[in-house]
Design an enzyme around this catalytic site. Structure first.
Site, mmCIF file in Angstrom:
data_model
loop_
_atom_site.group_PDB
_atom_site.id
_atom_site.type_symbol
_atom_site.label_atom_id
_atom_site.label_comp_id
_atom_site.label_asym_id
_atom_site.label_seq_id
_atom_site.Cartn_x
_atom_site.Cartn_y
_atom_site.Cartn_z
ATOM 1 N N GLY A 1 0.812 -1.217 0.000
ATOM 2 C CA GLY A 1 0.000 0.000 0.000
ATOM 3 C C GLY A 1 0.843 1.263 0.000
ATOM 4 O O GLY A 1 1.989 1.268 -0.463
ATOM 5 N N VAL B 1 2.240 2.712 2.401
ATOM 6 C CA VAL B 1 3.411 2.626 3.266
ATOM 7 C C VAL B 1 4.365 1.533 2.772
ATOM 8 O O VAL B 1 5.550 1.786 2.529
ATOM 9 C CB VAL B 1 2.982 2.365 4.730
ATOM 10 C CG1 VAL B 1 4.198 2.075 5.600
ATOM 11 C CG2 VAL B 1 2.231 3.570 5.267
ATOM 12 N N CYS C 1 -4.381 8.367 8.620
ATOM 13 C CA CYS C 1 -3.743 8.095 9.922
ATOM 14 C C CYS C 1 -4.274 8.906 11.100
ATOM 15 O O CYS C 1 -4.538 8.344 12.162
ATOM 16 C CB CYS C 1 -2.250 8.326 9.811
ATOM 17 S SG CYS C 1 -1.464 7.085 8.782
HETATM 18 C C1 UDX Z 1 -0.411 1.590 6.332
HETATM 19 C C2 UDX Z 1 -0.410 0.844 7.634
HETATM 20 O O1 UDX Z 1 -0.480 -0.476 7.407
HETATM 21 C C3 UDX Z 1 -1.415 1.399 8.590
HETATM 22 O O2 UDX Z 1 -1.479 0.692 9.775
HETATM 23 C C4 UDX Z 1 -0.945 2.747 8.866
HETATM 24 O O3 UDX Z 1 -1.672 3.370 9.866
HETATM 25 C C5 UDX Z 1 -1.001 3.536 7.599
HETATM 26 O O4 UDX Z 1 -0.236 2.926 6.621
HETATM 27 P P1 UDX Z 1 -1.467 1.816 4.023
HETATM 28 O O5 UDX Z 1 -0.189 1.353 3.415
HETATM 29 O O6 UDX Z 1 -1.868 3.220 3.856
HETATM 30 O O7 UDX Z 1 -1.489 1.451 5.570
HETATM 31 O O8 UDX Z 1 -2.649 0.846 3.688
HETATM 32 P P2 UDX Z 1 -3.156 0.309 2.324
HETATM 33 O O9 UDX Z 1 -2.748 1.224 1.222
HETATM 34 O O10 UDX Z 1 -4.567 -0.055 2.547
HETATM 35 O O11 UDX Z 1 -2.275 -1.036 2.107
HETATM 36 C C6 UDX Z 1 -2.410 -2.203 2.798
HETATM 37 C C7 UDX Z 1 -2.259 -3.365 1.821
HETATM 38 O O12 UDX Z 1 -2.256 -4.587 2.542
HETATM 39 C C8 UDX Z 1 -3.376 -3.477 0.794
HETATM 40 O O13 UDX Z 1 -2.847 -3.400 -0.508
HETATM 41 C C9 UDX Z 1 -4.000 -4.848 1.063
HETATM 42 O O14 UDX Z 1 -4.428 -5.525 -0.089
HETATM 43 C C10 UDX Z 1 -2.863 -5.573 1.759
HETATM 44 N N1 UDX Z 1 -3.299 -6.698 2.587
HETATM 45 C C11 UDX Z 1 -4.249 -6.530 3.516
HETATM 46 C C12 UDX Z 1 -2.719 -7.956 2.408
HETATM 47 O O15 UDX Z 1 -1.871 -8.138 1.540
HETATM 48 N N2 UDX Z 1 -3.120 -8.974 3.230
HETATM 49 C C13 UDX Z 1 -4.086 -8.841 4.157
HETATM 50 O O16 UDX Z 1 -4.419 -9.796 4.854
HETATM 51 C C14 UDX Z 1 -4.667 -7.569 4.311
HETATM 52 C C1 UDX Z 2 0.865 11.906 8.698
HETATM 53 C C2 UDX Z 2 2.173 12.166 9.451
HETATM 54 O O1 UDX Z 2 2.687 13.457 9.103
HETATM 55 C C3 UDX Z 2 3.198 11.100 9.129
HETATM 56 O O2 UDX Z 2 4.371 11.287 9.907
HETATM 57 C C4 UDX Z 2 2.585 9.743 9.424
HETATM 58 O O3 UDX Z 2 3.496 8.712 9.069
HETATM 59 C C5 UDX Z 2 1.282 9.547 8.693
HETATM 60 O O4 UDX Z 2 0.381 10.613 8.999
HETATM 61 P P1 UDX Z 2 0.001 12.317 6.218
HETATM 62 O O5 UDX Z 2 -1.344 12.023 6.802
HETATM 63 O O6 UDX Z 2 0.430 11.608 4.990
HETATM 64 O O7 UDX Z 2 1.131 12.026 7.315
HETATM 65 O O8 UDX Z 2 0.100 13.882 5.892
HETATM 66 P P2 UDX Z 2 0.363 15.212 6.747
HETATM 67 O O9 UDX Z 2 1.289 16.047 5.966
HETATM 68 O O10 UDX Z 2 0.757 14.924 8.137
HETATM 69 O O11 UDX Z 2 -1.050 15.950 6.714
HETATM 70 C C6 UDX Z 2 -2.181 15.436 7.401
HETATM 71 C C7 UDX Z 2 -3.349 16.394 7.258
HETATM 72 O O12 UDX Z 2 -3.158 17.566 8.042
HETATM 73 C C8 UDX Z 2 -3.592 16.876 5.831
HETATM 74 O O13 UDX Z 2 -4.979 16.877 5.564
HETATM 75 C C9 UDX Z 2 -3.036 18.280 5.829
HETATM 76 O O14 UDX Z 2 -3.618 19.098 4.863
HETATM 77 C C10 UDX Z 2 -3.375 18.724 7.246
HETATM 78 N N1 UDX Z 2 -2.513 19.819 7.738
HETATM 79 C C11 UDX Z 2 -1.186 19.610 7.934
HETATM 80 C C12 UDX Z 2 -3.069 21.059 8.039
HETATM 81 O O15 UDX Z 2 -4.269 21.260 7.879
HETATM 82 N N2 UDX Z 2 -2.260 22.050 8.522
HETATM 83 C C13 UDX Z 2 -0.922 21.871 8.721
HETATM 84 O O16 UDX Z 2 -0.250 22.821 9.172
HETATM 85 C C14 UDX Z 2 -0.380 20.614 8.413
#
Ligand code: UDX
Ligand code: UDX
Length: 456
Positions: free
Chosen positions: A10, A12, A272
């Site tokens: 995904g 991450v 997140c």
């Molecule tokens: C990640 C982290 O896993 C989550 O806990 C964190 O808070 C945010 O980042 P992210 O990579 O954003 O999540 O999630 P997603 O893009 O939904 O990817 C997860 C992947 O795992 C999916 O592609 C899904 O198909 C896969 N998956 C899920 C498996 O391969 N096996 C499973 O049993 C469940």
């Molecule tokens: C966040 C954390 O930053 C990262 O370290 C963690 O691993 C995953 O969650 P992300 O959600 O990808 O990352 O983006 P981020 O840049 O943190 O922004 C989150 C939200 O806050 C966005 O909707 C952004 O627009 C908002 N934001 C951020 C504000 O409204 N004001 C700000 O000053 C900063």
């Protein structure tokens, strides 16, 4: 050659593994996922996620020491180190519904690892998990009669979407938690050695497993809390003619506060922040800590208030009726430089506007497809149009919800000329030149600043 397997391709797992593979040619990285479409896309140049710079990193390593596959079992079996990066959404059912993390995918992975492994392995929690999950994970891994030893590490990922590649290449820190036993420390060192191939050793922090798990939740809670704090002040600014940008600048120059993450906005989104804070709330409640739980819950409540307040401002300023009025939404992604729409404030805004019977048209350079998936029930009510100039034609109002930099460069005179009058603009990101818009003739509303109006 060290072999890594990452379960979960995904937002991450994909970028993180691509960076490890690029930086460590002597490490083989297999990324596996049960989603066939996703894996197929990772094998092409049309990657399943939009992230600036990602394709170049993938291309540098793919086929060399970076591989994508749906064969989860084989990936696990071959690996010395297994990263688990599957999604851990908020539970929607049963105990802790709406707050706790749903750990079913993660537990399925642990069971799979336990069943198919034939050699000792290091298991790395990459997903964000509740503190003390490693304990449960170890129980699952060591259940049954498989003699294989598993050492669990916590290595939370701090990358932010849109800047993932820079964050991975040059992180503020990498955090690795391990058990304070000889085998725990040996496993921890093995992972440190991988990151140390491109990250200065002093930026690789080590901790015990529980601290590492809790640090990830805490980091996200603190970041979100800063956004909610400045957004709370933005409401007061609008009531008092203070300017939230000036206030943020004034407080941000205090080195104890610092200037980052103080941008007032329509609210935070992303997969997140909300999930992790609610998870923290649930954990506090589980340990009987009601006051800390209530404290963190307010960060989410303030965010919802900010989103709803934005729509209320639109409604009030447009003479308390928007039924039948065309409203162009510029930007649906939760932030710029991503196509990700998970928990985007735009979802609530569009839903509330549609609830008022406005004719909503959504524009975004990367997120149109995901936007449709977020609102399957409103597809016959909401229009989608990638070209912003077409989206705004005949509109009574434009609401800018994502800070895409191309929106700064739009020809607003052309936009004004094509809109119904009076033409309203609501800048949910405070990124436009409000005086210039006002001079063109717009009614200008923003976050935490006084409105600019030609109306008496
Ligand atoms: C990640 C982290 O896993 C989550 O806990 C964190 O808070 C945010 O980042 P992210 O990579 O954003 O999540 O999630 P997603 O893009 O939904 O990817 C997860 C992947 O795992 C999916 O592609 C899904 O198909 C896969 N998956 C899920 C498996 O391969 N096996 C499973 O049993 C469940
Ligand atoms: C966040 C954390 O930053 C990262 O370290 C963690 O691993 C995953 O969650 P992300 O959600 O990808 O990352 O983006 P981020 O840049 O943190 O922004 C989150 C939200 O806050 C966005 O909707 C952004 O627009 C908002 N934001 C951020 C504000 O409204 N004001 C700000 O000053 C900063």
């Amino acid at each position: 050659m060290t072999k890594i397997c990452c379960i979960g391709a995904g937002y991450v797992g994909g970028p993180t593994m691509a960076m490890i593979a690029k930086q460590c040619p002597d490490v083989q990285v297999n990324v596996v996922d049960i989603n066939e479409k996703r894996i197929a896309a990772w094998q092409t140049d049309d990657l399943p996620i939009y992230e600036p710079g990602l394709l170049e990193v993938v291309q540098a390593a793919r086929g060399r020491n970076l591989f994508f596959s749906t064969d989860v079992d084989q990936g696990i079996r071959d690996a010395d180190i297994v990263f688990v990066s599957v999604n851990t959404p908020t539970k929607t059912f049963g105990e802790g519904a709406g707050c706790a993390s749903d750990l079913q995918y993660w537990e399925l992975c642990a069971r799979r690892i336990q069943e198919v492994s034939t050699s000792d392995k290091i298991i790395v929690e990459k997903s964000t998990l509740p503190v003390r999950t490693a304990e449960a994970m170890e129980r699952v891994l060591h259940s049954g009669d498989n003699p294989v030893h598993f050492e669990v590490l916590s290595n939370p990922e701090f990358l932010a979407e849109g800047t993932a590649i820079a964050d991975l290449e040059n992180p503020d820190r990498v955090l690795i938690g391990g058990h304070e036993t000889p085998s725990g420390q040996k496993a921890l060192q093995a992972l440190v050695d991988i990151y140390a191939q491109w990250i200065p050793r002093e930026r690789i922090l080590t901790a015990n497993v529980w601290s590492a798990e809790l640090s990830k939740l805490t980091a996200n809670a603190f970041l979100a809390q800063r956004v909610s704090s400045i957004n709370a002040i933005s409401a007061l600014c609008e009531a008092t003619e203070a300017d939230v940008g000036e206030v943020a600048h004034a407080i941000g120059t205090d080195s104890r506060i610092g200037p980052k993450f103080l941008k007032a906005s329509i609210g935070f989104g992303g997969s997140c922040f909300k999930k992790d804070i609610l998870n923290l709330v649930y954990l506090c409640e589980t340990y009987g800590l009601q006051a800390p739980a209530d404290y963190w819950r307010q960060v989410v409540a303030m965010n919802e208030y900010q989103e709803t307040r934005f729509v209320k401002t639109m409604l009030r300023s447009m003479f308390n009726t928007i039924a039948g009025k065309r409203i162009a939404i510029l930007g649906f992604a939760f932030k710029a430089d991503t196509g990700d729409t998970r928990e985007s404030p735009a979802i609530r805004v569009c839903r509330e506007l549609a609830g008022e019977h406005a004719q909503v048209v959504v524009s975004d350079p990367q997120a149109i497809e995901n936007a449709k998936l977020e609102m399957p029930d409103l597809l016959d009510q909401i229009e989608f149009e990638e070209d912003p100039y077409i989206a705004v034609e005949g509109a009574h109002a434009v609401a800018l919800l994502t800070e895409w930099k191309q929106y700064k460069e739009l020809d607003f005179q052309r936009i004004y000329d094509s809109m119904a009058k009076p033409a309203f603009i609501f800048d949910g990101r405070n990124m436009l030149d409000h005086q210039a818009l006002f001079d063109i003739g717009f009614e200008v509303y923003s976050i935490g600043k006084g409105r600019k109006t030609h109306l008496k």
